[in-house]
Write an enzyme that holds these catalytic residues in place. Structure first.
Site, short mmCIF file in Angstrom:
data_model
loop_
_atom_site.label_atom_id
_atom_site.label_comp_id
_atom_site.label_asym_id
_atom_site.label_seq_id
_atom_site.Cartn_x
_atom_site.Cartn_y
_atom_site.Cartn_z
N ASP A 302 71.57 -51.00 -87.14
CA ASP A 302 71.44 -49.76 -86.36
C ASP A 302 70.76 -50.07 -85.03
OD1 ASP A 302 71.29 -47.15 -85.50
OD2 ASP A 302 69.63 -46.60 -86.83
N GLU A 336 68.95 -44.10 -77.68
CA GLU A 336 69.65 -43.19 -78.61
C GLU A 336 68.70 -42.66 -79.66
OE1 GLU A 336 71.54 -42.02 -82.36
OE2 GLU A 336 70.22 -43.73 -82.03
#
Length: 472
Positions: A302, A336
């Protein structure tokens, strides 16, 4: 890497496979869906060439090896950190050296939070060191920490019912894991709800589908008008243990120390590279992943994997000498994890050209073995995407499901642009999500090869079709 102007695969000249004809009259499409299906079917040889190069050819394992080099060199890449900015500069150089076009950095402002030193110890009924990870944007404790009795609850409803017991305590949430989208509210809102009833701090059971004593961090959100209290995640095991203790009427006392601090926003960049379109260069198919991560593990899953299969998609297309009619634009987002901060600023800068975006794609749920594509768009666009995905039959990855949203592309999707995300094993994803376990050991080079092939086929075909995807 040398750009191949002419490429042959199996005796087929790839550049001649899909030369489109003009199909517009006064800006309105005159084709039937059967004609569109025939056009998509004509990409069969191109799709096989991409698959063969990515999965069986010289490019196999390339995205894995590229990713390993970055994350082993740089490590985790928290918003506002030197690691993130080092990674951005490395990727800027990598994309230039790969021979991609219009490689540039677009400046943005991003949050800067650091967790500092942190610890938690259960003092009663016995001494037990509790593994914690402070949640993003949390405040710290006083230097001496917070020592208080614990109130364990399993839901916000229970917290409200027991509000009179919460004042002056540390609230521990032991909410059951249902799925990520439903359970993550305890991480994002747990501190606010605990503060509303007078708690001094909150500790949240990690939002994870499986645990081997692993805390999982993530962003949390304060609310104006509500006192800000320190908040951290704890392991599933400790949350369940304290819940059992509390059910027996045992008094639990914890000392919590957190050195978390928020600094002024800092400069960063979205990283951009392209293959410029041959016929409609102003029109765009956007392929993306985010380069930032949390500050634990390596940020390999991730979202290193998503970022690197997005780069790999353009590399595969370039290596085969293909140039789609529309521009293929790679964007590696920054910040993000703080709520799509870099992506929102990209949207603000580029939304003036929103009519030229055919499809926005983001891979941010792992690059395990994909099973299909999640898609959001009109029914006509979905029908087109189903035909595109049929080209991936050699990989047995043909499903088109709903919910193509992603944090970084949602701004475009809400404005009507079709959006897509990669579908793979989300259950396994949340074993490692936002934890020390998010390392290269999680990644599988063969699965990344398949994911990259899917990403490349979809992005290339949509970018090269004569028409943009239809909108609602």
């Amino acid at each position: 890497m040398k750009f191949l102007i002419f490429a042959f695969f199996g005796g087929v000249h790839l550049l001649s496979l899909c030369s489109g004809k003009a199909i517009y009259k006064n800006g309105i499409s005159k084709r039937t869906f059967e004609e569109i299906k025939e056009e998509i079917a004509s990409y069969g040889d191109v799709a096989k060439a991409i698959i063969n190069l990515a999965v069986y050819g010289k490019a196999q394992n390339r995205s894995y090896e590229r990713l390993a080099l970055l994350v082993d060199t740089v490590g985790p890449r928290l918003s506002g950190s030197k690691n993130l900015e080092k990674a951005i500069q490395i990727m800027y150089q990598n994309l230039q050296q790969d021979g991609l076009e219009n490689v540039h950095l677009e400046p943005v402002r991003i949050p800067h939070w650091e967790r500092g030193e942190e610890s938690a110890v259960m003092l009663e009924p016995r001494i037990h060191k509790i593994a914690i990870l402070g949640l993003g944007s949390s405040i710290g404790t006083p230097p001496e920490g917070i020592t208080a009795e614990v109130l364990v609850v399993t839901s916000f409803d229970e917290l409200q019912r027991r509000a009179s017991e919460a004042r002056g305590k540390i609230v521990v949430y032991n909410q059951p894991y249902i799925n990520y989208s439903r359970t993550v509210q305890y991480r994002t809102q747990g501190a606010v709800e605990a503060a509303k009833v007078g708690a001094l701090a909150s500790l949240i059971r990690s939002v994870a589908s499986f645990s081997i004593y692993s805390p999982h961090t993530g962003i949390q959100e304060y609310q104006d008008g509500v006192p800000r209290i320190p908040t951290a995640c704890i392991t599933v095991e400790d949350a369940e243990m304290m819940s059992r203790m509390a059910s027996r009427g045992i008094r639990i006392v914890i000392q919590l120390k957190m050195g978390a601090k928020t600094y002024p926003d800092t400069d960063s960049f979205n990283t951009v590279a392209e293959i410029t379109g041959s016929k409609y260069p102003e029109q765009v198919v956007l392929v993306s992943g985010h380069l930032d991560s949390w500050d634990v593990g390596q940020g390999a899953m991730d979202d290193g994997g998503g970022a690197f299969i997005s780069w790999e998609a353009l590399s595969l297309i370039k290596d085969l000498g293909l140039r789609p009619k529309r521009t293929l634009r790679l964007v590696l987002w920054t910040a993000e994890e703080q709520g799509g901060v870099g992506a929102f600023q990209y949207y603000q800068l580029h939304k003036v050209n929103i009519s030229n975006y055919s499809l926005v794609m983001e891979s941010d749920t792992g690059t395990f073995l994909p099973t299909g594509l999640q898609f959001t768009g009109s029914e006509k666009a979905r029908a087109v995407m189903e035909e595109v995905m049929s080209l991936l039959q050699p990989l047995n990855v043909t499903q088109v499901l709903s919910h193509g949203e992603g944090t970084d592309i949602n701004f475009w999707i809400k404005a009507g642009v079709p959006g897509a995300s990669l579908l793979d094993d989300l259950y396994k994803y949340f074993f490692f999500h936002h934890s020390h376990g998010d390392t290269m050991t999680v990644m599988d080079p063969k699965q990344m090869n398949v994911a990259a092939a899917v990403w490349a086929v979809v992005s290339y075909v949509v970018a090269d079709m004569e028409e943009m995807l239809p909108r609602s």
